[in-house]
Design a protein around this motif. Structure first.
Motif, mmCIF file in Angstrom:
data_model
loop_
_atom_site.group_PDB
_atom_site.id
_atom_site.type_symbol
_atom_site.label_atom_id
_atom_site.label_comp_id
_atom_site.label_asym_id
_atom_site.label_seq_id
_atom_site.Cartn_x
_atom_site.Cartn_y
_atom_site.Cartn_z
ATOM 1 N N ALA A 48 12.856 -15.144 158.056
ATOM 2 C CA ALA A 48 12.182 -15.293 159.340
ATOM 3 C C ALA A 48 12.385 -14.015 160.146
ATOM 4 C CB ALA A 48 12.755 -16.486 160.095
ATOM 5 N N HIS A 49 11.329 -13.507 160.739
ATOM 6 C CA HIS A 49 11.406 -12.318 161.587
ATOM 7 C C HIS A 49 10.663 -12.589 162.894
ATOM 8 C CE1 HIS A 49 13.130 -9.930 158.360
ATOM 9 N NE2 HIS A 49 12.109 -10.230 157.567
ATOM 10 N N PRO A 50 11.264 -12.241 164.038
ATOM 11 C CA PRO A 50 12.649 -11.784 164.171
ATOM 12 C C PRO A 50 13.607 -12.919 163.842
ATOM 13 C CG PRO A 50 11.692 -12.202 166.325
ATOM 14 C CD PRO A 50 10.582 -12.359 165.333
ATOM 15 N N GLY A 51 14.734 -12.554 163.227
ATOM 16 C CA GLY A 51 15.598 -13.606 162.734
ATOM 17 C C GLY A 51 17.043 -13.224 162.580
ATOM 18 N N MET A 52 17.555 -12.374 163.462
ATOM 19 C CA MET A 52 18.994 -12.104 163.465
ATOM 20 C C MET A 52 19.620 -12.883 164.606
ATOM 21 S SD MET A 52 19.477 -8.156 162.306
ATOM 22 C CE MET A 52 18.302 -7.415 161.179
ATOM 23 N N LEU A 53 20.008 -12.224 165.672
ATOM 24 C CA LEU A 53 20.612 -12.947 166.789
ATOM 25 C C LEU A 53 19.582 -13.667 167.638
ATOM 26 C CD1 LEU A 53 23.418 -10.472 167.919
ATOM 27 C CD2 LEU A 53 23.678 -12.661 166.737
ATOM 28 N N HIS A 54 18.309 -13.274 167.521
ATOM 29 C CA HIS A 54 17.264 -13.885 168.344
ATOM 30 C C HIS A 54 16.032 -14.187 167.507
ATOM 31 C CE1 HIS A 54 19.904 -12.201 171.342
ATOM 32 N NE2 HIS A 54 19.540 -10.972 171.044
ATOM 33 N N THR A 55 15.417 -15.324 167.799
ATOM 34 C CA THR A 55 14.164 -15.708 167.175
ATOM 35 C C THR A 55 13.024 -15.567 168.187
ATOM 36 O OG1 THR A 55 14.323 -18.024 167.843
ATOM 37 C CG2 THR A 55 15.404 -17.399 165.763
ATOM 38 N N ARG A 56 11.815 -15.762 167.710
ATOM 39 C CA ARG A 56 10.672 -15.736 168.623
ATOM 40 C C ARG A 56 10.819 -16.804 169.697
ATOM 41 N NH1 ARG A 56 7.346 -15.638 165.066
ATOM 42 N NH2 ARG A 56 6.795 -13.423 165.109
ATOM 43 N N ALA A 57 11.307 -17.976 169.300
ATOM 44 C CA ALA A 57 11.510 -19.048 170.280
ATOM 45 C C ALA A 57 12.531 -18.647 171.337
ATOM 46 C CB ALA A 57 11.953 -20.325 169.569
ATOM 47 N N ASP A 58 13.557 -17.935 170.932
ATOM 48 C CA ASP A 58 14.558 -17.457 171.899
ATOM 49 C C ASP A 58 13.924 -16.518 172.914
ATOM 50 O OD1 ASP A 58 16.658 -18.840 170.648
ATOM 51 O OD2 ASP A 58 17.090 -17.162 169.301
ATOM 52 N N PHE A 59 13.126 -15.575 172.422
ATOM 53 C CA PHE A 59 12.486 -14.632 173.340
ATOM 54 C C PHE A 59 11.513 -15.340 174.271
ATOM 55 C CE2 PHE A 59 13.374 -11.373 169.876
ATOM 56 C CZ PHE A 59 14.383 -10.747 170.586
ATOM 57 N N ASP A 60 10.787 -16.311 173.739
ATOM 58 C CA ASP A 60 9.863 -17.066 174.588
ATOM 59 C C ASP A 60 10.619 -17.804 175.684
ATOM 60 O OD1 ASP A 60 7.773 -16.192 173.014
ATOM 61 O OD2 ASP A 60 7.562 -18.083 171.899
ATOM 62 N N ARG A 61 11.764 -18.393 175.326
ATOM 63 C CA ARG A 61 12.563 -19.106 176.327
ATOM 64 C C ARG A 61 13.064 -18.151 177.400
ATOM 65 N NH1 ARG A 61 16.355 -20.448 173.219
ATOM 66 N NH2 ARG A 61 17.792 -18.774 173.784
ATOM 67 N N MET A 62 13.632 -17.020 176.985
ATOM 68 C CA MET A 62 14.137 -16.045 177.957
ATOM 69 C C MET A 62 13.032 -15.599 178.906
ATOM 70 S SD MET A 62 16.545 -13.497 175.686
ATOM 71 C CE MET A 62 16.623 -13.965 173.959
ATOM 72 N N ALA A 63 11.886 -15.237 178.334
ATOM 73 C CA ALA A 63 10.783 -14.735 179.150
ATOM 74 C C ALA A 63 10.300 -15.786 180.138
ATOM 75 C CB ALA A 63 9.633 -14.279 178.248
ATOM 76 N N ALA A 64 10.179 -17.038 179.683
ATOM 77 C CA ALA A 64 9.695 -18.102 180.559
ATOM 78 C C ALA A 64 10.684 -18.385 181.683
ATOM 79 C CB ALA A 64 9.440 -19.370 179.736
ATOM 80 N N LYS A 65 11.969 -18.435 181.367
ATOM 81 C CA LYS A 65 12.973 -18.726 182.390
ATOM 82 C C LYS A 65 13.050 -17.615 183.435
ATOM 83 C CE LYS A 65 14.489 -22.620 180.580
ATOM 84 N NZ LYS A 65 14.257 -23.934 181.264
ATOM 85 N N VAL A 66 12.986 -16.369 182.980
ATOM 86 C CA VAL A 66 13.059 -15.251 183.926
ATOM 87 C C VAL A 66 11.803 -15.200 184.781
ATOM 88 C CG1 VAL A 66 13.138 -12.731 184.113
ATOM 89 C CG2 VAL A 66 14.675 -13.917 182.529
#
Length: 422
Positions: A48-66
């Motif tokens: 899975a890419h991106p798939g180390m410390l962060h996934t696409r879902a992680d980035f989507d969550r961060m962006a939405a919360k900020v």
């Protein structure tokens, strides 16, 4: 690019591995998206890419919360924006030879640029500002076109491990960015970092197998796993996972956590000092988080022994003196000379390190386990920063950090009261 040297490792039996990798969970707080679902018992069929410390879902969550101005994510974002390494004005300083340990040390050039690449890449994914993407690409390209060697005394293995996994994580974020020479970067990781990672885990610098502390193994395991994900090399990822279960050195799950008590577990470096103990918690969590994002659950190994070790280290660093300690003995040097520790080490006690949100984010917010001491440490040091926020020496760059932004999944008001004990 698969690892060739495996003399000190044993293959994992299929049945044992399936049992050990079984996922755990709690209804109601597991994230709803498919990318946040618990990993299957079997290894993912494709990376899975991106798939180390962060996934696409992680980035989507961060962006939405900020974007929504929601705390505590905005606190973590503000911490990132304020860091000097996250600025588009950053100027990389690549060099052909990096030296850590001995004469002519210059390794701060590498770790500061690695963190600048990561922080700019993270800012891009959260804000959408392509100037930060381009800066991260510039830094990665500059180093992949220049770096030839990581050398020095034994500390060169720390450099190859710590900065190896960190640089691979930065590159993973921008792997599809325009202008990024992914192939050349992958080759640098395979040619410059991986050989040192592999050589250390196999030979331990020709020392007694127990001579080096857990952190030495762990950073090199993290680097091999990260390089494997970056290059889609299943053999490398299998290597790191196999060592986690069966490695003879102190980074394997049985050696890094030698004594398990009721809800707590003694960390291998607890008798040494607390700065290195916390560093170890961050490194093992990094390995587990990268594995999780590729469909492997290492967090639950040995009945969540790592979570209990994190609780142990956190509790002592909160100022509690009631943690148990079992005499720890090991062999040092080339002849395995006997040494022992009979009391817990106080050095660096209470030090701030950005390692707690990742641990809490998994065990409590994904899995529903109560972690009162880890929660208290995370709260005490929130929002977590990153490289440059904890001093300018190497210890301040041991973790990529920014856990409040990156690993908090639930607002504190949404965490249920009926959490299970570890």
């Amino acid at each position: 690019m698969s690892p060739k040297t495996m003399t000190r490792r044993k293959l994992i039996g299929t049945t044992a591995a399936a049992g050990a990798l079984a996922a755990t969970g709690i209804a109601g707080i597991r994230a709803a998206t498919a990318e946040e679902a618990a990993p299957n018992q079997a290894r993912a069929q494709a990376f899975a890419h991106p798939g180390m410390l962060h996934t696409r879902a992680d980035f989507d969550r961060m962006a939405a919360k900020v974007a929504a101005g929601t705390e505590p994510w905005t606190w973590g974002w503000d911490k990132l924006v304020a860091n000097g390494h996250s600025q588009t004005s950053w100027s990389p300083r690549p060099t052909e030879t990096i030296i850590r340990g001995g004469d002519g040390q210059n390794y701060p050039q590498l770790y500061r640029d690695v963190h600048a690449a990561y922080q700019n890449a993270l800012r891009w994914k959260v804000s959408g500002d392509t100037a930060h993407r381009d800066k991260a690409v510039e830094i990665c390209n500059a180093w992949s076109g220049t770096l030839q060697t990581v050398t020095g005394n034994a500390d060169r293995y720390l450099a190859a491990g710590i900065y190896g996994y960190q640089f691979a994580n930065a590159a993973e974020i921008v792997r599809d960015a325009p202008g990024f020479d992914l192939g050349r970067f992958q080759q640098m990781m395979v040619d410059v970092f991986y050989p040192l990672n592999d050589w250390f885990l196999v030979n331990h610098n020709d020392a007694c197998i127990t001579n080096y502390w857990a952190n030495w193994d762990l950073c090199n395991m993290a680097s091999i796993m990260a390089i494997g994900i970056l290059t889609d090399d299943q053999g490398m990822v299998d290597y790191a996972v196999d060592y986690f279960w069966n490695g003879e050195g102190n980074g394997s799950i049985g050696n890094a956590i030698p004594f398990v008590y009721d809800g707590l577990a003694q960390w291998q470096e607890s008798g040494r000092d607390q700065a290195h103990s916390m560093m170890g918690i961050g490194l093992m969590a990094t390995i587990m988080e990268m594995a999780w994002n590729q469909g492997l659950d290492l967090y639950s190994a040995r009945d969540n022994a790592f979570g209990k070790a994190a609780e142990y280290v956190a509790r002592y660093n909160l100022g509690h003196d009631d943690v148990p300690f079992t005499t720890y003995s090991w062999g040092t040097g080339q002849n395995c000379a006997y040494r022992e520790q009979t009391v817990i080490g106080e050095g660096g006690r209470g030090q701030a390190r950005p390692v707690w949100e990742m641990v809490y984010g998994h065990y409590t917010q994904r899995q529903g386990y109560a972690m009162p001491n880890v929660a208290a440490m995370a709260g005490q040091h929130s929002p977590e920063g990153g490289g440059g926020d904890y001093g300018l020496n190497s210890g301040g760059f041991d973790s990529l950090g920014f856990g409040t932004l990156a690993y908090v999944r639930l607002h504190w008001n949404d965490i249920p009261d009926d959490l299970r004990p570890l």
